[in-house]
Design a protein around this motif. Structure first.
Motif, mmCIF file in Angstrom:
data_model
loop_
_atom_site.group_PDB
_atom_site.id
_atom_site.type_symbol
_atom_site.label_atom_id
_atom_site.label_comp_id
_atom_site.label_asym_id
_atom_site.label_seq_id
_atom_site.Cartn_x
_atom_site.Cartn_y
_atom_site.Cartn_z
ATOM 1 N N VAL A 1 0.851 -1.190 0.000
ATOM 2 C CA VAL A 1 0.000 0.000 0.000
ATOM 3 C C VAL A 1 0.886 1.239 0.000
ATOM 4 O O VAL A 1 1.681 1.436 0.928
ATOM 5 C CB VAL A 1 -0.945 0.020 1.222
ATOM 6 N N MET B 1 0.998 5.344 0.051
ATOM 7 C CA MET B 1 0.173 6.495 0.422
ATOM 8 C C MET B 1 0.829 7.782 -0.056
ATOM 9 O O MET B 1 2.005 8.022 0.206
ATOM 10 C CB MET B 1 -0.056 6.517 1.936
ATOM 11 N N THR C 1 -5.345 11.916 1.734
ATOM 12 C CA THR C 1 -4.371 10.835 1.618
ATOM 13 C C THR C 1 -4.887 9.795 0.625
ATOM 14 O O THR C 1 -5.941 9.198 0.816
ATOM 15 C CB THR C 1 -4.116 10.167 2.977
ATOM 16 N N LYS C 2 -4.145 9.619 -0.434
ATOM 17 C CA LYS C 2 -4.521 8.669 -1.484
ATOM 18 C C LYS C 2 -3.793 7.348 -1.265
ATOM 19 O O LYS C 2 -2.570 7.314 -1.118
ATOM 20 C CB LYS C 2 -4.162 9.238 -2.863
ATOM 21 N N ARG C 3 -4.553 6.262 -1.226
ATOM 22 C CA ARG C 3 -3.986 4.931 -1.037
ATOM 23 C C ARG C 3 -4.031 4.160 -2.350
ATOM 24 O O ARG C 3 -5.084 4.051 -2.968
ATOM 25 C CB ARG C 3 -4.755 4.174 0.052
ATOM 26 N N VAL D 1 -3.176 0.410 -3.808
ATOM 27 C CA VAL D 1 -2.924 -0.961 -3.362
ATOM 28 C C VAL D 1 -2.422 -1.799 -4.539
ATOM 29 O O VAL D 1 -3.049 -1.850 -5.591
ATOM 30 C CB VAL D 1 -4.198 -1.594 -2.769
ATOM 31 N N ASP E 1 -10.132 5.663 0.376
ATOM 32 C CA ASP E 1 -10.590 4.690 1.368
ATOM 33 C C ASP E 1 -9.508 3.660 1.688
ATOM 34 O O ASP E 1 -8.698 3.287 0.828
ATOM 35 C CB ASP E 1 -11.840 3.973 0.866
ATOM 36 N N ASP E 2 -9.528 3.186 2.920
ATOM 37 C CA ASP E 2 -8.615 2.137 3.346
ATOM 38 C C ASP E 2 -9.265 0.788 3.059
ATOM 39 O O ASP E 2 -10.098 0.304 3.828
ATOM 40 C CB ASP E 2 -8.295 2.284 4.837
ATOM 41 N N SER F 1 -7.385 -1.997 2.181
ATOM 42 C CA SER F 1 -6.354 -3.044 2.217
ATOM 43 C C SER F 1 -6.868 -4.318 2.878
ATOM 44 O O SER F 1 -6.362 -5.412 2.626
ATOM 45 C CB SER F 1 -5.113 -2.538 2.954
#
Length: 223
Positions: free
Chosen positions: A115, A117, A134-136, A138, A159-160, A162
């Motif tokens: 991941v 960020m 904050t851009k995630r 994956v 969104d998280d 993971s």
């Protein structure tokens, strides 16, 4: 007289014959054959991309044929040719050909989840503190049954997510889609459509959203 060599057998894996007979090849093909509706989906995906490319090339080519001399009114012929080439490359950029056609259907087990960020903004112009987030992104590392390693970006956003994937999960990706879905194990009560991403009950055979066949395991459908 040449003796037939026995299949090599690996613990926990399907026996792999060194020399395939015609019958063995037919059985292997049947075992790893995708449903007809998913085959049709991939064929239609390719056809649509090629039709879009052909239409765009026709439009841009017509514009250059009739108006190219006015638009690129240069004395330098080399610069004019370069402008023509760059213009004709625009349809490839818009249609995504050949980039979006370089894909394959595959499945395998997740061996690593990465991941990344970064800071991004929703504002198309000058970003402000209010628009920053904050851009995630994956990435999954997947090893297929054939031993091929695939690294695929499965999500990019705020969104998280993971937790949607875990190391050891068996995942499936269908050619032409942007999804990598987790195949149900013995404890799962849902299955995810590889085409539209809709969740269905594990006993369902087809997606109620798009109508396509649901993939539940690579013992029936594989890459």
């Amino acid at each position: 007289m040449i003796k037939k060599r026995k299949p090599l057998s690996v613990t926990g894996a399907v026996s792999i014959p060194i020399i395939f007979t015609e019958k063995a090849m037919e059985e292997k093909t049947m075992m790893y054959e995708l449903p007809q509706d998913l085959k049709k989906y991939t064929r239609n995906f390719i056809l649509k991309k090629l039709l879009v490319l052909a239409a765009l090339l026709a439009v841009f080519g017509t514009i250059l044929f009739f108006l190219g001399g006015r638009i690129f009114n240069f004395d330098n012929s080399g610069l004019k040719i370069l402008c023509y080439i760059v213009t004709l490359l625009i349809p490839f950029r818009i249609s995504g050909v050949p980039a979006k056609l370089i894909d394959s259907t595959w499945s395998g087990k997740i061996t690593d989840i990465n991941v990344k960020m970064t800071t991004d903004s929703d504002s198309p112009s000058k970003p402000t503190r209010e628009t920053l987030y904050t851009k995630r992104t994956v990435y999954l590392t997947v090893v297929t049954p054939e031993g091929r390693t695939v690294r695929s970006k499965v999500y990019s956003g705020p969104d998280d997510v993971s937790g949607d994937w875990h190391v050891g999960d068996t995942v499936f990706h269908l050619y032409g889609t942007d999804r990598v879905v987790v195949l149900p194990d013995g404890k799962s009560d849902t299955v995810t459509c590889p085409v539209c991403g809709r969740s269905e009950h594990v006993h369902a055979e087809h997606c109620t959203g798009c109508g396509h066949t649901l993939i539940k395991g690579t013992d029936r459908f594989a890459t």
